[in-house]
Design an enzyme around this catalytic site. Structure first.
Site, short mmCIF file in Angstrom:
data_model
loop_
_atom_site.label_atom_id
_atom_site.label_comp_id
_atom_site.label_asym_id
_atom_site.label_seq_id
_atom_site.Cartn_x
_atom_site.Cartn_y
_atom_site.Cartn_z
CD GLU A 94 -2.85 1.44 0.63
OE1 GLU A 94 -2.52 1.66 -0.55
OE2 GLU A 94 -4.02 1.56 1.05
CG ASP A 95 -0.97 4.83 -1.33
OD1 ASP A 95 -1.54 4.26 -0.38
OD2 ASP A 95 -1.57 5.59 -2.11
CG ASP A 98 -4.23 9.56 6.49
OD1 ASP A 98 -3.44 10.19 7.20
OD2 ASP A 98 -5.27 10.06 6.02
CG PHE A 147 -2.87 15.61 1.06
CD1 PHE A 147 -3.73 14.65 1.54
CD2 PHE A 147 -2.68 15.73 -0.31
CE1 PHE A 147 -4.41 13.80 0.67
CE2 PHE A 147 -3.37 14.89 -1.19
CZ PHE A 147 -4.23 13.93 -0.70
NE ARG A 160 -3.90 8.08 -9.09
CZ ARG A 160 -4.34 7.79 -7.87
NH1 ARG A 160 -3.50 7.39 -6.95
NH2 ARG A 160 -5.62 7.89 -7.57
P1 IMP Z 1 -6.67 5.64 5.37
O1 IMP Z 1 -7.79 4.70 5.13
O2 IMP Z 1 -7.10 6.91 6.01
O3 IMP Z 1 -5.48 5.02 6.07
O4 IMP Z 1 -6.22 6.16 3.97
C1 IMP Z 1 -5.45 5.45 3.15
C2 IMP Z 1 -5.58 5.96 1.74
O5 IMP Z 1 -5.85 7.36 1.67
C3 IMP Z 1 -4.26 5.75 1.07
O6 IMP Z 1 -4.22 4.51 0.46
C4 IMP Z 1 -4.21 6.90 0.08
O7 IMP Z 1 -4.80 6.48 -1.13
C5 IMP Z 1 -5.04 7.98 0.70
N1 IMP Z 1 -4.17 8.98 1.37
C6 IMP Z 1 -3.95 9.13 2.69
N2 IMP Z 1 -3.09 10.13 2.94
C7 IMP Z 1 -2.76 10.63 1.75
C8 IMP Z 1 -1.87 11.69 1.33
O8 IMP Z 1 -1.20 12.38 2.12
N3 IMP Z 1 -1.79 11.90 -0.02
C9 IMP Z 1 -2.50 11.18 -0.92
N4 IMP Z 1 -3.31 10.18 -0.57
C10 IMP Z 1 -3.45 9.90 0.74
MG MG Z 2 -4.19 3.93 -1.45
#
Ligand code: IMP
Ligand code: MG
Length: 171
Positions: A94-95, A98, A147, A160
């Site tokens: 996963e990237d 968060d 972000f 991207r």
């Molecule tokens: P989570 O479910 O809040 O952990 O969010 C995860 C997803 O939100 C990641 O897989 C990203 O696609 C997106 N995301 C979270 N933070 C960022 C950021 O700083 N930049 C771009 N995408 C983000």
């Molecule tokens: Mg993602």
């Protein structure tokens, strides 16, 4: 846009991560990587190329962000895997983690498919944003609550393709 991590810093860390992952599994056993689209595709491409021939891969697509920098907390499965996970060593790629909601969802649905083992590798982690406690075995970089864009990560589907990781300018 400010550069947070340049392309060579990212590459160096990925080579380390790949070695760490390989060392954790018996050398004769396959490792199946599950890349999370779309954000994880660049990390996945570099990670697999830093690993040995025992790697196989597949992709899954989920959506958690509706064109904004705030998570809706709702995760939808957009594209499922092509291959079965039963009995395999699986690593989610996963990237960024968060709030942790996306990963928790993914870990739950993949665990239900009876893999031999299930671990997670994230290029980035923003621990200060966590809403749920989620286990991530491999983390590339821990970053503060900014972000970020580039290297697979988008803002409204743009940026991207940047080779580095940047921080969006404050609006
Ligand atoms: P989570 O479910 O809040 O952990 O969010 C995860 C997803 O939100 C990641 O897989 C990203 O696609 C997106 N995301 C979270 N933070 C960022 C950021 O700083 N930049 C771009 N995408 C983000
Ligand atoms: Mg993602």
């Amino acid at each position: 846009m400010n550069i947070m991590l340049d392309a060579s810093q990212i590459q160096r860390r990925i080579v380390e991560l790949a070695a760490e992952i390989e060392a954790d599994y018996p050398p004769d056993e396959e490792i199946h990587l599950v890349g999370v689209l779309k954000g994880g595709f660049v990390f996945m491409a570099d990670l697999v190329r830093a690993m040995s021939a025992r790697v196989t891969l597949d992709f899954i697509a989920v959506s958690s962000y509706q064109q904004s920098t705030r998570s809706s907390g709702e995760v939808r499965l957009l594209k499922d895997l092509d291959s079965r996970l039963e009995g395999r060593h699986v690593i989610i790629v996963e990237d960024i983690v968060d709030t942790g909601l996306t990963l928790t969802y993914l870990q739950d649905i993949l665990k239900a498919r009876a893999p031999r083992s299930l671990r997670t590798a994230c290029l980035l982690s923003k621990p200060s944003r966590r809403l749920v406690d989620v286990k991530v075995e491999y983390i590339g970089f821990t970053i503060e609550d900014k972000f970020v864009i580039g290297y697979g990560l988008d803002f409204a589907e743009k940026y991207r393709n940047l080779p580095h990781l940047g921080v969006m300018d404050e609006a």
